[in-house]
Scaffold this active site. Structure first.
Site, PDB file in Angstrom:
ATOM      1  N   CYS A 284       0.758  -1.299  -0.281  1.00 23.11           N
ATOM      2  CA  CYS A 284       0.004   0.151   0.102  1.00 23.11           C
ATOM      3  C   CYS A 284       0.954   1.272   0.103  1.00 23.11           C
ATOM      4  O   CYS A 284       0.212   2.508  -0.284  1.00 23.11           O
ATOM      5  CB  CYS A 284      -0.824  -0.139   1.248  1.00 23.11           C
ATOM      6  SG  CYS A 284      -2.126  -1.352   1.337  1.00 23.11           S
ATOM      7  N   CYS A 307       8.238  -5.656  26.093  1.00 21.82           N
ATOM      8  CA  CYS A 307       8.594  -5.920  27.275  1.00 21.82           C
ATOM      9  C   CYS A 307       8.135  -4.775  28.121  1.00 21.82           C
ATOM     10  O   CYS A 307       7.637  -4.898  29.246  1.00 21.82           O
ATOM     11  CB  CYS A 307      10.121  -6.410  27.318  1.00 21.82           C
ATOM     12  SG  CYS A 307      11.421  -5.183  26.874  1.00 21.82           S
ATOM     13  N   HIS A 334      15.624  -4.457  29.195  1.00 18.86           N
ATOM     14  CA  HIS A 334      14.432  -5.275  29.637  1.00 18.86           C
ATOM     15  C   HIS A 334      13.865  -4.871  30.899  1.00 18.86           C
ATOM     16  O   HIS A 334      14.653  -4.281  31.687  1.00 18.86           O
ATOM     17  CB  HIS A 334      15.158  -6.868  29.833  1.00 18.86           C
ATOM     18  CG  HIS A 334      13.843  -7.825  29.757  1.00 18.86           C
ATOM     19  ND1 HIS A 334      12.776  -7.699  29.032  1.00 18.86           N
ATOM     20  CD2 HIS A 334      13.740  -8.848  30.518  1.00 18.86           C
ATOM     21  CE1 HIS A 334      12.147  -8.655  29.153  1.00 18.86           C
ATOM     22  NE2 HIS A 334      12.702  -9.309  30.204  1.00 18.86           N
ATOM     23  N   ASP A 351       8.345 -12.473  35.308  1.00 16.42           N
ATOM     24  CA  ASP A 351       8.540 -11.962  33.856  1.00 16.42           C
ATOM     25  C   ASP A 351       7.273 -12.275  33.277  1.00 16.42           C
ATOM     26  O   ASP A 351       7.096 -13.560  32.724  1.00 16.42           O
ATOM     27  CB  ASP A 351       9.803 -12.613  33.577  1.00 16.42           C
ATOM     28  CG  ASP A 351      10.110 -11.711  31.962  1.00 16.42           C
ATOM     29  OD1 ASP A 351       9.146 -11.191  31.326  1.00 16.42           O
ATOM     30  OD2 ASP A 351      11.184 -11.503  31.769  1.00 16.42           O
TER      31      ASP A 351
END
Length: 556
Positions: A284, A307, A334, A351
């Site tokens: 597109c 995360c 992280h 986590d």
């Protein structure tokens, strides 16, 4: 002279009295900035820009925040704490501000050994706004940095070192400590509860707890611990989803992420999306927007991200269910959550991206991360928890070079002292006791346990490979000698590099696939197949090491 003034000013201003306990160098630098803030208001009482101090301002965070009594002086002047700024409200007493300012000025004059005339000359300097203050840069640490609440340690702190490297960590300390207060909003917690199937999660947790107690009657695991595990699993499998590349909003086809970012619009900024990724559709020729929202309320609606979004939203869900939770930031890119277990009397690593609980060495041992700073943030405190996540403390210390250890410690202590002013004495004692337990835990490096050797599972393979976080779970091989091996007292193991397996010649040619499964520990070693040359090699670079697999003999 300074000691005398500190004593005499104690009844008039405890904060100034405390400020005077610092060394002369620290006091002079902090007092200069305090006088600037005060004089700006006194000379420009109707100018709004002089009545607020941005907490993230480098001069404030490096020259005042770590200094004992400095922030307290601002509070005694009349400043109040806002979300991102300290505010001197219009209702505040200018006379009170003048009083504290004069106490500081007199002490400063005495330490400089100046006459009252030279003091007046200093006071007549032109005011500057907080945005015009000279900016400092930052430097980096090594060793355990933790707020211990030990007042005796703080009586004569060393002067704050000059900040010479980038101030990323100091900015993160400020912004995250403010950000976690969002999780305490009761309206936002109620909104989160409407998304969580609380009854179903509690039913499942009760069933599993009942089975666990039948197997181990002496277990100290509570129903809250099992509820946490259910929340983790539900969040990963049913609620949130990972974003690699978004679908095209026009044709629904695949897009590709481009390095450049787009300018956030007003609505995106409203929800904290200062970064908007550009995902381009070749079919597109359309630029698709992927705002990286930082407001957990918005994330309850979008239910997607990486995360940062996962940890942000999951921490809110934990608080909504009544868990004591901390948002954990890792300098090597992280974030995750820690939840306090009342039954186990310790913080549990959680986590949500990986659906794992209590596997803190996963990142270093499993993903291969080279950790340096891991900081936890809650409504009550900031804690340097780096040492929970590493079994290689000496290596970590050698990498902590972004900020001096002294400055990091003093900044954390200052932030905690400021945040805990409104807490009850019992709560402060509870937090102190917990930190003592954590410090004891941090002293001795942990030993990796099963489940902490695996690589990352969240994100696309290309993304994980690019980050160096792909590692296969290694199963520990236990060799139990056969009767013939016991008699001969020999175990003959041969590795076939072509087939990549071990043959246990002394036990009916039993095979074990994978060269890495025949060693106990290795670093920087890998097997490479070169199809062009029809060769297979085991590369062992200089400084790599390989320790043969442990053999456990049970001889009669």
């Amino acid at each position: 002279m300074a000691a005398a003034l500190g004593s005499s000013s104690g009844s008039a201003s405890p904060a100034v009295d405390e400020l005077c306990q610092n060394t002369s160098e620290t006091f002079l630098e902090a007092s200069k900035l305090l006088l600037t803030y005060a004089d700006n208001i006194l000379r420009n009482p109707n100018d709004e820009k002089y009545r607020s101090i941005r907490i993230g301002n480098t001069a404030f965070s490096t020259r005042l925040l770590p200094v004992r009594g400095a922030v307290e002086c601002l509070f005694e002047m009349g400043f109040e704490e806002g979300e991102t700024h300290l505010i001197f409200p219009k209702k505040a007493s200018v006379e009170q501000l003048q009083k504290i300012r004069d106490l500081i000025a007199v002490e400063r004059s005495s330490r400089l050994g100046e006459s009252s005339k030279s003091h007046k000359a200093e006071s007549s300097q032109q005011p500057i706004s907080s945005t015009q203050l000279p900016t400092a840069q930052s430097s980096n640490p090594s060793g355990l940095t933790q707020y211990t609440g030990n007042r005796q340690e703080q009586l004569n702190p060393p002067s704050a070192p000059k900040v010479t490297a980038d101030s990323t960590i100091l900015k993160v300390l400020q912004s995250n400590l403010q950000h976690v207060l969002l999780y305490e909003n009761p309206i936002l917690q109620e909104k989160a509860l409407t998304c969580i199937p609380v009854k179903e999660l509690k039913r499942k947790s009760q069933e599993k707890l009942s089975r666990a107690r039948k197997l181990d009657k002496g277990t100290n695991i509570s129903d809250e611990d099992f509820l946490l595990l259910e929340l983790l699993h539900w969040f990963k499998e049913e609620f949130f989803h990972w974003v690699n590349d978004i679908s095209c909003t026009k044709c629904g086809g695949k897009t590709r992420s481009r390095d450049k970012s787009l300018m956030p619009n007003e609505d995106e900024l409203k929800w904290g999306a200062h970064l908007v990724e550009d995902h381009y559709c070749d079919a597109c020729q359309l630029n698709n927007r992927f705002p990286r929202y930082n407001n957990p309320e918005k994330l309850l609606e979008t239910r997607c991200g990486r995360c940062g979004e996962w940890a942000n939203c999951f921490t809110l869900c934990c608080r909504a269910l009544g868990f004591e939770a901390r948002y954990v930031w890792d300098y090597t890119d992280h974030v995750w959550t820690e939840v306090y277990s009342a039954s186990q009397q310790r913080w549990l690593h959680c986590d949500a991206c990986e659906d794992v609980c209590d596997k803190p060495l996963l990142y270093e041992t499993g993903w291969g991360k080279k950790l340096s700073y891991v900081i936890a943030f809650s409504k009550d405190e900031v804690v340097d928890v780096t040492w929970r996540y590493s079994c290689k403390h000496e290596e970590v210390i050698s990498r902590r070079t972004a900020i001096t250890e002294e400055l990091l410690r003093e900044t954390i202590n200052g932030l905690n002292k400021q945040r805990q002013l409104s807490l009850s004495e019992n709560r402060r004692k509870e937090l102190l006791q917990r930190i003592i337990v954590e410090l004891v835990e941090f002293i001795s490096p942990r030993t990796p346990k099963p489940g902490e050797f695996g690589g990352r599972i969240s994100g696309s393979l290309a993304w994980r490979v690019a980050r160096g976080e792909v590692r296969l779970e290694r199963k520990e091989i236990l060799f139990i000698p056969s009767e013939n091996e016991k008699i001969s007292k020999q175990l003959y193991l041969c590795y076939n590099i072509v087939k990549d397996h071990y043959v246990r010649v002394s036990s009916n040619n039993q095979t074990i696939s994978g060269w890495e499964n025949g060693v106990w520990k290795m670093e920087s070693i890998f097997r490479k197949v070169e199809t062009d040359w029809n060769m297979i090699k085991i590369f062992v670079p200089t400084m790599a090491f390989l320790v043969p697999l442990k053999l456990f003999w049970k001889l009669s």
